[in-house]
Design a protein around this motif. Structure first.
Motif, PDB file in Angstrom:
ATOM      1  N   MET A   1      63.183  10.224  62.738  1.00  0.00           N
ATOM      2  CA  MET A   1      63.153  11.653  62.550  1.00  0.00           C
ATOM      3  C   MET A   1      61.790  12.255  63.021  1.00  0.00           C
ATOM      4  O   MET A   1      60.563  11.923  62.341  1.00  0.00           O
ATOM      5  N   ASP A   2      61.692  13.389  63.673  1.00  0.00           N
ATOM      6  CA  ASP A   2      60.643  14.676  64.225  1.00  0.00           C
ATOM      7  C   ASP A   2      60.603  15.507  63.057  1.00  0.00           C
ATOM      8  O   ASP A   2      61.539  15.876  63.125  1.00  0.00           O
ATOM      9  N   ILE A   3      59.768  15.854  62.874  1.00  0.00           N
ATOM     10  CA  ILE A   3      59.572  16.957  61.191  1.00  0.00           C
ATOM     11  C   ILE A   3      58.460  18.311  61.608  1.00  0.00           C
ATOM     12  O   ILE A   3      58.178  17.590  62.101  1.00  0.00           O
ATOM     13  N   MET A   4      59.251  18.863  61.818  1.00  0.00           N
ATOM     14  CA  MET A   4      58.038  19.735  62.053  1.00  0.00           C
ATOM     15  C   MET A   4      58.002  20.961  60.203  1.00  0.00           C
ATOM     16  O   MET A   4      58.981  21.475  60.159  1.00  0.00           O
ATOM     17  N   GLU A   5      56.369  20.760  59.844  1.00  0.00           N
ATOM     18  CA  GLU A   5      56.451  21.882  59.043  1.00  0.00           C
ATOM     19  C   GLU A   5      55.757  23.238  59.468  1.00  0.00           C
ATOM     20  O   GLU A   5      54.540  23.100  60.058  1.00  0.00           O
ATOM     21  N   LEU A   6      55.940  23.950  58.766  1.00  0.00           N
ATOM     22  CA  LEU A   6      55.548  25.336  58.958  1.00  0.00           C
ATOM     23  C   LEU A   6      55.248  25.631  57.450  1.00  0.00           C
ATOM     24  O   LEU A   6      55.396  25.761  56.278  1.00  0.00           O
TER      25      LEU A   6
ATOM     26  N   ASN B   1      53.607  31.903  53.566  1.00  0.00           N
ATOM     27  CA  ASN B   1      53.282  32.766  52.557  1.00  0.00           C
ATOM     28  C   ASN B   1      52.538  31.300  51.826  1.00  0.00           C
ATOM     29  O   ASN B   1      53.029  31.586  50.451  1.00  0.00           O
ATOM     30  N   GLY B   2      52.426  30.805  52.232  1.00  0.00           N
ATOM     31  CA  GLY B   2      51.002  29.470  51.288  1.00  0.00           C
ATOM     32  C   GLY B   2      52.620  28.277  51.281  1.00  0.00           C
ATOM     33  O   GLY B   2      51.829  27.412  50.177  1.00  0.00           O
ATOM     34  N   ALA B   3      53.605  28.825  51.214  1.00  0.00           N
ATOM     35  CA  ALA B   3      54.866  27.196  50.418  1.00  0.00           C
ATOM     36  C   ALA B   3      55.339  26.440  51.619  1.00  0.00           C
ATOM     37  O   ALA B   3      54.951  27.138  53.252  1.00  0.00           O
ATOM     38  N   HIS B   4      55.368  25.368  51.892  1.00  0.00           N
ATOM     39  CA  HIS B   4      55.011  24.180  52.788  1.00  0.00           C
ATOM     40  C   HIS B   4      56.708  24.141  53.139  1.00  0.00           C
ATOM     41  O   HIS B   4      57.595  23.936  52.411  1.00  0.00           O
ATOM     42  N   TYR B   5      57.477  24.220  54.851  1.00  0.00           N
ATOM     43  CA  TYR B   5      58.372  24.409  54.718  1.00  0.00           C
ATOM     44  C   TYR B   5      58.345  23.017  56.270  1.00  0.00           C
ATOM     45  O   TYR B   5      58.019  23.348  56.904  1.00  0.00           O
ATOM     46  N   ASP B   6      60.115  22.115  55.753  1.00  0.00           N
ATOM     47  CA  ASP B   6      59.862  21.181  56.678  1.00  0.00           C
ATOM     48  C   ASP B   6      61.051  21.284  57.487  1.00  0.00           C
ATOM     49  O   ASP B   6      62.408  21.390  56.782  1.00  0.00           O
ATOM     50  N   TRP B   7      61.143  21.569  58.727  1.00  0.00           N
ATOM     51  CA  TRP B   7      62.601  21.145  59.571  1.00  0.00           C
ATOM     52  C   TRP B   7      62.468  19.833  59.921  1.00  0.00           C
ATOM     53  O   TRP B   7      62.122  19.191  60.610  1.00  0.00           O
ATOM     54  N   GLN B   8      63.575  19.370  59.551  1.00  0.00           N
ATOM     55  CA  GLN B   8      64.361  18.033  59.903  1.00  0.00           C
ATOM     56  C   GLN B   8      65.255  17.710  60.484  1.00  0.00           C
ATOM     57  O   GLN B   8      65.504  16.248  61.278  1.00  0.00           O
ATOM     58  N   GLN B   9      66.004  18.983  61.273  1.00  0.00           N
ATOM     59  CA  GLN B   9      67.359  18.775  62.453  1.00  0.00           C
ATOM     60  C   GLN B   9      67.073  20.342  62.469  1.00  0.00           C
ATOM     61  O   GLN B   9      67.105  21.137  62.644  1.00  0.00           O
ATOM     62  N   PRO B  10      67.476  19.759  64.080  1.00  0.00           N
ATOM     63  CA  PRO B  10      67.617  20.610  65.006  1.00  0.00           C
ATOM     64  C   PRO B  10      68.735  22.057  64.431  1.00  0.00           C
ATOM     65  O   PRO B  10      69.835  20.548  63.783  1.00  0.00           O
ATOM     66  N   PRO B  11      69.168  22.561  64.443  1.00  0.00           N
ATOM     67  CA  PRO B  11      67.744  23.863  65.493  1.00  0.00           C
ATOM     68  C   PRO B  11      66.797  24.141  64.320  1.00  0.00           C
ATOM     69  O   PRO B  11      66.907  24.801  63.935  1.00  0.00           O
ATOM     70  N   ARG B  12      65.922  23.532  65.130  1.00  0.00           N
ATOM     71  CA  ARG B  12      64.016  24.594  64.848  1.00  0.00           C
ATOM     72  C   ARG B  12      64.491  25.789  65.311  1.00  0.00           C
ATOM     73  O   ARG B  12      64.540  25.884  66.447  1.00  0.00           O
TER      74      ARG B  12
END
Length: 72
Positions: free
Chosen positions: A1-6, A9-20
């Motif tokens: 699974m492809d995860i995009m982490e952003l 404002n200093g907090a980590h957010y992970d998008w694991q599923q589309p739509p990203r």
């Protein structure tokens, strides 16, 4: 699974599923702040509102969102 982490404002957010979010405008719409009076910094560079749709997002990008607050 492809995860995009952003980092927003200093907090980590992970998008694991589309739509990203593919660009800054989509991210701000997802966060429900796109219509607010805000300033946005992408990887330590201020981004003009007119450039939000043209600013692509990539894993590990750092986003800072600052809301303008009126007072008197």
């Amino acid at each position: 699974m492809d995860i995009m982490e952003l980092v927003i404002n200093g907090a980590h957010y992970d998008w694991q599923q589309p739509p990203r979010p593919a660009n800054l405008a989509q991210l701000l719409a997802h966060l429900a702040v796109i219509q607010q009076r805000i300033a946005v910094e992408h990887n330590q560079q201020l981004v003009a509102r007119t450039q939000w749709e043209q600013t692509p997002l990539h894993a590990q990008d750092q986003i800072e969102i600052v809301r303008a607050i009126g007072g008197g």
